[in-house]
Design a protein around this motif. Structure first.
Motif, PDB file in Angstrom:
ATOM      1  N   MET A  16       7.475   9.265  11.027  1.00  0.00           N
ATOM      2  CA  MET A  16       8.633   8.717  10.286  1.00  0.00           C
ATOM      3  C   MET A  16       8.705   9.295   8.880  1.00  0.00           C
ATOM      4  O   MET A  16       8.949   8.600   7.908  1.00  0.00           O
ATOM      5  CB  MET A  16       8.559   7.194  10.215  1.00  0.00           C
ATOM      6  CG  MET A  16       8.520   6.535  11.566  1.00  0.00           C
ATOM      7  SD  MET A  16       8.718   4.772  11.420  1.00  0.00           S
ATOM      8  CE  MET A  16       7.834   4.257  12.874  1.00  0.00           C
ATOM      9  N   LEU A  17       8.435  10.575   8.826  1.00  0.00           N
ATOM     10  CA  LEU A  17       8.337  11.249   7.535  1.00  0.00           C
ATOM     11  C   LEU A  17       9.715  11.523   6.966  1.00  0.00           C
ATOM     12  O   LEU A  17      10.559  12.101   7.637  1.00  0.00           O
ATOM     13  CB  LEU A  17       7.599  12.575   7.768  1.00  0.00           C
ATOM     14  CG  LEU A  17       6.789  13.111   6.628  1.00  0.00           C
ATOM     15  CD1 LEU A  17       5.627  12.188   6.338  1.00  0.00           C
ATOM     16  CD2 LEU A  17       6.274  14.501   6.985  1.00  0.00           C
ATOM     17  N   VAL A  53       0.447   7.450  11.957  1.00  0.00           N
ATOM     18  CA  VAL A  53       0.421   6.792  10.648  1.00  0.00           C
ATOM     19  C   VAL A  53       1.789   6.948  10.014  1.00  0.00           C
ATOM     20  O   VAL A  53       2.280   8.067   9.864  1.00  0.00           O
ATOM     21  CB  VAL A  53      -0.645   7.450   9.746  1.00  0.00           C
ATOM     22  CG1 VAL A  53      -0.582   6.855   8.348  1.00  0.00           C
ATOM     23  CG2 VAL A  53      -2.027   7.281  10.324  1.00  0.00           C
ATOM     24  N   GLN A  54       2.380   5.812   9.669  1.00  0.00           N
ATOM     25  CA  GLN A  54       3.676   5.876   8.992  1.00  0.00           C
ATOM     26  C   GLN A  54       3.420   6.122   7.513  1.00  0.00           C
ATOM     27  O   GLN A  54       2.832   5.296   6.824  1.00  0.00           O
ATOM     28  CB  GLN A  54       4.437   4.569   9.178  1.00  0.00           C
ATOM     29  CG  GLN A  54       5.835   4.656   8.619  1.00  0.00           C
ATOM     30  CD  GLN A  54       6.584   3.355   8.711  1.00  0.00           C
ATOM     31  OE1 GLN A  54       6.078   2.362   9.204  1.00  0.00           O
ATOM     32  NE2 GLN A  54       7.800   3.360   8.215  1.00  0.00           N
ATOM     33  N   CYS A  55       3.850   7.273   7.048  1.00  0.00           N
ATOM     34  CA  CYS A  55       3.433   7.687   5.712  1.00  0.00           C
ATOM     35  C   CYS A  55       3.999   6.824   4.604  1.00  0.00           C
ATOM     36  O   CYS A  55       3.438   6.727   3.533  1.00  0.00           O
ATOM     37  CB  CYS A  55       3.780   9.150   5.491  1.00  0.00           C
ATOM     38  SG  CYS A  55       2.628  10.171   6.406  1.00  0.00           S
ATOM     39  N   GLU A  56       5.102   6.142   4.865  1.00  0.00           N
ATOM     40  CA  GLU A  56       5.652   5.261   3.849  1.00  0.00           C
ATOM     41  C   GLU A  56       4.697   4.113   3.529  1.00  0.00           C
ATOM     42  O   GLU A  56       4.654   3.615   2.424  1.00  0.00           O
ATOM     43  CB  GLU A  56       6.966   4.673   4.343  1.00  0.00           C
ATOM     44  CG  GLU A  56       8.108   4.974   3.432  1.00  0.00           C
ATOM     45  CD  GLU A  56       9.426   4.696   4.120  1.00  0.00           C
ATOM     46  OE1 GLU A  56       9.718   3.521   4.349  1.00  0.00           O
ATOM     47  OE2 GLU A  56      10.137   5.663   4.456  1.00  0.00           O
ATOM     48  N   TYR A  57       4.005   3.649   4.522  1.00  0.00           N
ATOM     49  CA  TYR A  57       3.126   2.498   4.320  1.00  0.00           C
ATOM     50  C   TYR A  57       1.683   2.870   4.625  1.00  0.00           C
ATOM     51  O   TYR A  57       0.990   2.209   5.360  1.00  0.00           O
ATOM     52  CB  TYR A  57       3.574   1.327   5.209  1.00  0.00           C
ATOM     53  CG  TYR A  57       4.976   0.910   4.896  1.00  0.00           C
ATOM     54  CD1 TYR A  57       5.231   0.149   3.768  1.00  0.00           C
ATOM     55  CD2 TYR A  57       6.033   1.316   5.691  1.00  0.00           C
ATOM     56  CE1 TYR A  57       6.537  -0.213   3.447  1.00  0.00           C
ATOM     57  CE2 TYR A  57       7.331   0.966   5.382  1.00  0.00           C
ATOM     58  CZ  TYR A  57       7.571   0.194   4.262  1.00  0.00           C
ATOM     59  OH  TYR A  57       8.856  -0.153   3.947  1.00  0.00           O
ATOM     60  N   GLN A  91       0.824  -1.195   0.000  1.00  0.00           N
ATOM     61  CA  GLN A  91       0.000   0.000   0.000  1.00  0.00           C
ATOM     62  C   GLN A  91       0.861   1.249   0.000  1.00  0.00           C
ATOM     63  O   GLN A  91       0.370   2.350  -0.170  1.00  0.00           O
ATOM     64  CB  GLN A  91      -0.914   0.005   1.208  1.00  0.00           C
ATOM     65  CG  GLN A  91      -2.076  -0.906   0.959  1.00  0.00           C
ATOM     66  CD  GLN A  91      -2.726  -1.319   2.264  1.00  0.00           C
ATOM     67  OE1 GLN A  91      -2.176  -1.126   3.332  1.00  0.00           O
ATOM     68  NE2 GLN A  91      -3.885  -1.885   2.188  1.00  0.00           N
ATOM     69  N   ALA A  92       2.162   1.042   0.175  1.00  0.00           N
ATOM     70  CA  ALA A  92       3.063   2.177   0.030  1.00  0.00           C
ATOM     71  C   ALA A  92       2.902   2.789  -1.351  1.00  0.00           C
ATOM     72  O   ALA A  92       3.133   3.964  -1.550  1.00  0.00           O
ATOM     73  CB  ALA A  92       4.506   1.720   0.197  1.00  0.00           C
ATOM     74  N   LYS A 108       5.506  12.882   0.577  1.00  0.00           N
ATOM     75  CA  LYS A 108       4.699  14.100   0.410  1.00  0.00           C
ATOM     76  C   LYS A 108       3.309  13.742  -0.102  1.00  0.00           C
ATOM     77  O   LYS A 108       2.299  14.268   0.358  1.00  0.00           O
ATOM     78  CB  LYS A 108       5.382  15.048  -0.576  1.00  0.00           C
ATOM     79  CG  LYS A 108       6.447  15.893   0.072  1.00  0.00           C
ATOM     80  CD  LYS A 108       6.987  16.918  -0.912  1.00  0.00           C
ATOM     81  CE  LYS A 108       8.266  17.524  -0.368  1.00  0.00           C
ATOM     82  NZ  LYS A 108       9.173  17.953  -1.411  1.00  0.00           N
ATOM     83  N   GLU A 109       3.286  12.856  -1.084  1.00  0.00           N
ATOM     84  CA  GLU A 109       1.996  12.429  -1.636  1.00  0.00           C
ATOM     85  C   GLU A 109       1.136  11.776  -0.557  1.00  0.00           C
ATOM     86  O   GLU A 109      -0.064  12.010  -0.475  1.00  0.00           O
ATOM     87  CB  GLU A 109       2.216  11.417  -2.764  1.00  0.00           C
ATOM     88  CG  GLU A 109       2.516  12.062  -4.097  1.00  0.00           C
ATOM     89  CD  GLU A 109       2.724  11.016  -5.180  1.00  0.00           C
ATOM     90  OE1 GLU A 109       3.112  11.412  -6.279  1.00  0.00           O
ATOM     91  OE2 GLU A 109       2.502   9.824  -4.912  1.00  0.00           O
TER      92      GLU A 109
END
Ligand SMILES: Nc1ncnc2c1ncn2[C@@H]1O[C@H](COP(=O)(O)OP(=O)(O)O)[C@@H](O)[C@H]1O
Ligand SMILES: [Mg+2]
Length: 379
Positions: free
Chosen positions: A309-310, A272-276, A77-78, A318-319
Motif C-alpha cells: 500500500m505504498l 507491512v503497510q508502510c504508512e503504519y 507508529q506512523a 519513503k522513510e
C-alpha cells in the motif's frame, strides 16, 4: 518454559497490561490456554522432515537489548522517524529470554538459499510444494490481498497452487466469490475433526481450501487436542505432492491458527503497510518465529518482508521503506506493492487483480513479486 507463555511475555509491556505491539486489542484467540498438562513436548521428533535444526538459530543471546524496542505501542507508529532503531533502550531485566531482531532473523534472502518448488528434499526424492504463510499480527496490511494475488501470479507462470484460508473472517474465501456462510465443509472441519483437506478445496482461479465463520471457534476446540500445533501440517501432507506452492492466509493474531500455519510452512512472507510501520510488531513476529523454530519447525524462515500500500509520493512512505531496509536489509523484497483502487474493487467481483485488470499496474506488482520469489528459490 512453555511456548505460549514465552509468546505472551513478549506481548506484555512494563505496565503489565497485555496489548499487541501495533496498538490493536489482542485477539481473543491469541495464544491458547496454557494448561501445563496439555503443553506440547518440545523434544517431539519431526517425523517427515529430517532437516536438522540450524545451530545459529538455536543459540539466541538472551540478554541483548532489542533494537526496535523504544517504539511506543501506539497506532501513531506512523510517525516513526529514522532515529528510532539506532537508539535502543538500555537492557531491561524483563527482556531476558527475548531476542533481538537480528538474532531472530535467521538466514537472509540471499539468492540460492531456498529450495525451488518441487526440489528434492534431503534424502526424499519426491516432489513437494513449497509452503508459504502470509503473516503479520496487524490487520489491514494486505495479507489476504497478497496471498491471493501472488498465488494467482504463480499459476500464471505455470505452477500448481493451493491457497488455504486460515482466517475466520474468510476474506480470501470471499475474494474468490465463495460465501463462507454457505460452504459445507471448511478448514474448521479439517483442523478440528480431521476431515481430509481435499473435501474443502474449491477450484477457482487457484484451488482454495475455504474458511467459514466457525473457524473462529477452532482455536478453542484445537487447544484441547494433543498435537494441536501440527493439525494443518498433517492435513497438508495429503496434498503436498499435488502442488508447487501452498499459500496460507493467516488471521491478524499470533494465536494457534497462525502457529499451525508457521509450523506447516517452509517460508513466511510478511506484508507491512508502510504508512503504519510497526518495527516492534515485526520483532514480536520474529520472536514467535524463533519459538516455532525451536519447538516445532526448525526449517521455517522469512522469505521476505513486503512493503504494501505504498504511496511513493509521500515522504513518510519513503522513510518507512528506508527504515525497513536499514533494519531488515536483504529480507526486504525489492518488489513494491503500490496503492491502487483496483485492489479494493477486485475482491468485490470475486477475483484477483490479475483477472480483474490483467494489464493494469496492480496486477504487475504481484507478477514482479512472483518473479522475485521464483528467482530467489531457483538461482
Ligand atoms: N496495494 C493496495 N492498494 C490499495 N488498497 C489495498 C492494497 N492492498 C490491499 N488493499 C485493501 O486494503 C484492505 C486490507 O487488505 P487485506 O488484504 O484484507 O489485509 P489483511 O488481510 O492484512 O487484513 C482491503 O480492503 C484491500 O482491498
Ligand atoms: Mg486478511
Amino acid at each position: 518454559m512453555g511456548l505460549f507463555n514465552r509468546g505472551f511475555k513478549s506481548n506484555v509491556p512494563s505496565n503489565g497490561q497485555p496489548s499487541s505491539a501495533n496498538g490493536d486489542a489482542p485477539s481473543e484467540g491469541a495464544m491458547p490456554a496454557t494448561d501445563p498438562a496439555t503443553q506440547p513436548e518440545p523434544a517431539q521428533p519431526e517425523p517427515a522432515r529430517p532437516e536438522p535444526a540450524r545451530p545459529e538459530q538455536a543459540r539466541p543471546e538472551p540478554a541483548r537489548p532489542e533494537p526496535a524496542r523504544p517504539e511506543p505501542a501506539q497506532p501513531e507508529q506512523a510517525k516513526v522517524t529514522p532515529a528510532l532503531p539506532v537508539n535502543p533502550a538500555p537492557p531491561d531485566p524483563g527482556d531476558e529470554g527475548r531476542i533481538s531482531a537480528h538474532e531472530a532473523l535467521g538466514p537472509t534472502r540471499a539468492p540460492g538459499t531456498s529450495r525451488p518448488p518441487g526440489a528434492h528434499l534431503g534424502d526424499e526424492s519426491e516432489r513437494r510444494a513449497k509452503i508459504i504463510s502470509f503473516a503479520n499480527q496487524k490487520g489491514g496490511v494486505a495479507k489476504t490481498t497478497t496471498t491471493l494475488n501472488l498465488a494467482v501470479a504463480f499459476t500464471e507462470s505455470g505452477h500448481r497452487v493451493l491457497a488455504v484460508d486460515l482466517d475466520p473472517q474468510g476474506n480470501l474465501t470471499m475474494s474468490q466469490g465463495i460465501d463462507p456462510d454457505k460452504v459445507e465443509g471448511s478448514m474448521y472441519d479439517v483442523l478440528v475433526d480431521h476431515i481430509p483437506i481435499r473435501e474443502v478445496i474449491h477450484q477457482r482461479e487457484i484451488d482454495i481450501a475455504v474458511a467459514s465463520i466457525d473457524l473462529a471457534g477452532a482455536e478453542i476446540a484445537m487447544s484441547m487436542q494433543i498435537g494441536r500445533e501440527r493439525s494443518l501440517e498433517k492435513a497438508l501432507s495429503a496434498v503436498v505432492d499435488d502442488y508447487d506452492f501452498i499459500c496460507i492466509d493467516t488471521p491478524p493474531s499470533l494465536g494457534l491458527l497462525t502457529v499451525n500455519a508457521l509450523t506447516a510452512s517452509d517460508k513466511v512472507i510478511v506484508p507491512v503497510q508502510c504508512e503504519y510501520l510497526s518495527m516492534r510488531g515485526l520483532v514480536q513476529l520474529q520472536n514467535t518465529l524463533q519459538m516455532i523454530r525451536e519447538n516445532l519447525n526448525p526449517r521455517v524462515d522469512i522469505e521476505g518482508i513486503l512493503p504494501t500500500m505504498l504511496d511513493s509520493r509521500t515522504v513518510h512512505a519513503k522513510e518507512a521503506v528506508e527504515i525497513l531496509e536499514e533494519n531488515f536489509g536483504e529480507l526486504v523484497f525489492k518488489s513494491r506493492i503500490r496503492k491502487a483502487i483496483k485492489f479494493a474493487e477486485a475482491p468485490v467481483r470475486g477475483s484477483s487483480v490479475l483477472k480483474y485488470d490483467p494489464n493494469g499496474n496492480a496486477a504487475n506488482y504481484y507478477r514482479e513479486l512472483a518473479k522475485e520469489v521464483l528467482t530467489n528459490g531457483t538461482s
